[in-house]
Design a protein around this motif. Structure first.
Motif, PDB file in Angstrom:
ATOM      1  N   ARG A  12       0.839  -1.203   0.000  1.00  0.00           N
ATOM      2  CA  ARG A  12       0.000   0.000   0.000  1.00  0.00           C
ATOM      3  C   ARG A  12       0.869   1.247   0.000  1.00  0.00           C
ATOM      4  O   ARG A  12       0.568   2.227  -0.660  1.00  0.00           O
ATOM      5  N   GLU A  16       0.768   4.468  -2.390  1.00  0.00           N
ATOM      6  CA  GLU A  16       0.579   5.794  -1.793  1.00  0.00           C
ATOM      7  C   GLU A  16       1.699   6.746  -2.201  1.00  0.00           C
ATOM      8  O   GLU A  16       1.459   7.924  -2.446  1.00  0.00           O
ATOM      9  N   GLY A  19       0.888   8.344  -5.186  1.00  0.00           N
ATOM     10  CA  GLY A  19      -0.321   9.154  -5.138  1.00  0.00           C
ATOM     11  C   GLY A  19      -1.543   8.479  -5.736  1.00  0.00           C
ATOM     12  O   GLY A  19      -2.513   9.142  -6.096  1.00  0.00           O
ATOM     13  N   LYS A  21      -4.951   6.873  -5.827  1.00  0.00           N
ATOM     14  CA  LYS A  21      -6.110   7.016  -4.941  1.00  0.00           C
ATOM     15  C   LYS A  21      -7.210   6.033  -5.342  1.00  0.00           C
ATOM     16  O   LYS A  21      -7.313   5.634  -6.501  1.00  0.00           O
ATOM     17  N   PRO A  22      -8.058   5.660  -4.379  1.00  0.00           N
ATOM     18  CA  PRO A  22      -9.163   4.746  -4.686  1.00  0.00           C
ATOM     19  C   PRO A  22     -10.008   5.256  -5.855  1.00  0.00           C
ATOM     20  O   PRO A  22     -10.277   6.455  -5.957  1.00  0.00           O
ATOM     21  N   GLN A  24      -9.293   5.394  -9.063  1.00  0.00           N
ATOM     22  CA  GLN A  24      -8.620   5.951 -10.242  1.00  0.00           C
ATOM     23  C   GLN A  24      -8.457   4.900 -11.337  1.00  0.00           C
ATOM     24  O   GLN A  24      -8.386   3.702 -11.073  1.00  0.00           O
ATOM     25  N   VAL A  46      -5.234  -1.056  -4.322  1.00  0.00           N
ATOM     26  CA  VAL A  46      -5.952   0.142  -3.885  1.00  0.00           C
ATOM     27  C   VAL A  46      -7.407  -0.016  -4.322  1.00  0.00           C
ATOM     28  O   VAL A  46      -7.690  -0.331  -5.482  1.00  0.00           O
ATOM     29  N   ASP A  62      -6.692   8.706 -15.163  1.00  0.00           N
ATOM     30  CA  ASP A  62      -6.226   9.618 -14.118  1.00  0.00           C
ATOM     31  C   ASP A  62      -4.700   9.648 -14.024  1.00  0.00           C
ATOM     32  O   ASP A  62      -4.101  10.678 -13.726  1.00  0.00           O
TER      33      ASP A  62
END
Length: 143
Positions: A12, A16, A19, A21-22, A24, A46, A62
């Motif tokens: 994870r 992270e 960058g 994000k959930p 995407q 993610v 994204d």
């Protein structure tokens, strides 16, 4: 903490750091057998992230995750192509082999290619054991 839980947390952390994000949509370009599977798994772990390949033509993405090696062709052309599906506020992670690894791309080459392709480098990370990452974005004036 168990070894399995520690590994899940490390994975994870990799996503992270990039960058991710959930929810995407992440388009992966330049995938080959030398790519870091642990990093790929961290991204797909993610929640709601969709990892798609270069044939994805549903909509905008994204993030572009671009694996690139010295002998993969012209970096400027590859970056311009990677920009095409990128949505507003999206960014490219240019992943290149670290120094001393086969296919290493000199940071100066990235520094020259990014602005030529209309991009600015905002950060660099150690993305995986053998891969460095350069975060590239279109300047705000162009967005």
């Amino acid at each position: 903490m168990s070894a399995t839980a520690r590994q899940a947390q490390d994975e994870r952390g990799q996503a992270e750091r990039l960058g991710i994000k959930p929810g995407q949509v992440v388009q992966e370009l330049g995938y080959d057998t030398d790519c870091d599977e642990q990093l790929r798994q961290a991204i797909t772990a993610v929640e709601g992230v969709e990892l798609v390949d270069e044939d994805y033509d549903e909509d905008v993405v994204d993030v572009v995750l671009m694996w690139f090696r010295e002998d993969d062709g012209d970096l400027v052309d590859a970056l311009v192509d990677a920009l095409a599906p990128l949505g507003d506020g999206g960014y490219i992670w240019l992943l290149t082999p670290k120094a001393g690894r086969p296919g290493h791309v000199e940071p100066s080459d990235i520094g020259e290619a990014a602005p030529t392709a209309g991009l600015a480098q905002t950060s660099s990370v150690s993305a995986a054991k053998d891969w460095s990452g350069s975060r590239l974005v279109a300047p705000k004036a162009r967005r």
